[in-house]
Design a protein around this motif. Structure first.
Motif, short mmCIF file in Angstrom:
data_model
loop_
_atom_site.label_atom_id
_atom_site.label_comp_id
_atom_site.label_asym_id
_atom_site.label_seq_id
_atom_site.Cartn_x
_atom_site.Cartn_y
_atom_site.Cartn_z
N ALA A 37 -18.16 35.20 23.57
CA ALA A 37 -18.24 36.43 22.76
C ALA A 37 -19.63 37.06 22.86
CB ALA A 37 -17.91 36.11 21.31
N ILE A 38 -20.67 36.25 22.81
CA ILE A 38 -22.04 36.77 22.93
C ILE A 38 -22.25 37.41 24.30
CG2 ILE A 38 -24.47 36.10 23.08
CD1 ILE A 38 -23.77 33.95 20.93
N ARG A 39 -21.79 36.74 25.35
CA ARG A 39 -21.93 37.30 26.70
C ARG A 39 -21.16 38.61 26.83
NH1 ARG A 39 -20.89 32.70 31.04
NH2 ARG A 39 -21.12 34.53 32.34
N TYR A 40 -19.98 38.68 26.23
CA TYR A 40 -19.18 39.89 26.28
C TYR A 40 -19.90 41.05 25.59
CZ TYR A 40 -15.38 43.17 25.41
OH TYR A 40 -14.61 44.31 25.34
N LEU A 41 -20.43 40.79 24.39
CA LEU A 41 -21.12 41.85 23.65
C LEU A 41 -22.37 42.33 24.37
CD1 LEU A 41 -20.78 40.56 19.99
CD2 LEU A 41 -19.65 42.53 21.02
N VAL A 42 -23.13 41.41 24.92
CA VAL A 42 -24.34 41.79 25.64
C VAL A 42 -23.98 42.62 26.87
CG1 VAL A 42 -26.27 40.89 27.01
CG2 VAL A 42 -25.74 39.90 24.79
N ASP A 43 -22.98 42.18 27.61
CA ASP A 43 -22.59 42.89 28.83
C ASP A 43 -21.99 44.25 28.52
OD1 ASP A 43 -22.05 43.17 31.64
OD2 ASP A 43 -19.96 42.73 31.19
N ASN A 44 -21.05 44.33 27.62
CA ASN A 44 -20.37 45.59 27.35
C ASN A 44 -21.16 46.54 26.46
OD1 ASN A 44 -17.83 45.43 28.80
ND2 ASN A 44 -17.51 43.62 27.56
N GLY A 45 -22.05 45.99 25.65
CA GLY A 45 -22.90 46.87 24.85
C GLY A 45 -23.78 47.73 25.73
N ILE A 46 -24.24 47.17 26.83
CA ILE A 46 -25.08 47.91 27.77
C ILE A 46 -24.24 48.98 28.48
CG2 ILE A 46 -26.39 47.69 29.91
CD1 ILE A 46 -27.25 44.90 28.86
N LYS A 47 -23.01 48.66 28.82
CA LYS A 47 -22.15 49.61 29.52
C LYS A 47 -21.75 50.78 28.63
CE LYS A 47 -20.03 46.13 32.46
NZ LYS A 47 -18.80 45.38 32.71
N TRP A 48 -21.47 50.52 27.36
CA TRP A 48 -20.94 51.57 26.47
C TRP A 48 -22.04 52.40 25.80
CZ3 TRP A 48 -16.27 53.52 26.14
CH2 TRP A 48 -15.23 52.79 26.70
N GLY A 49 -23.25 51.91 25.77
CA GLY A 49 -24.33 52.63 25.09
C GLY A 49 -24.49 54.07 25.57
#
Length: 69
Positions: A37-49
């Motif tokens: 979950a942490i890896r998902y949030l870090v990865d996708n947070g950067i993409k969606w920002g």
């Protein structure tokens, strides 16, 4: 997280206190799922920002166009 990645990561995590006889309760969540979950949030947070900023800007421009017309 692949099984190979988890095998390396699992060894780096400390053993829970309840497994070592130091008391406490078992965790409610699997460590592997929490790390996923942490890896998902870090990865996708950067993409969606950037998309969110662009979306807000586009909305403001649309509002301005509607007011002027």
């Amino acid at each position: 997280m692949s099984d190979a990645e988890w095998a390396v990561t699992r060894d780096a995590l400390p053993d829970p206190g309840w497994l070592r006889g130091k008391g406490g309760q078992p965790e409610g969540y699997c460590h592997r799922q929490m790390l996923d979950a942490i890896r998902y949030l870090v990865d996708n947070g950067i993409k969606w920002g950037p998309h969110m900023v662009r979306s807000a800007r586009a909305t403001a421009e649309l509002d301005a166009d509607l007011v002027l017309s």
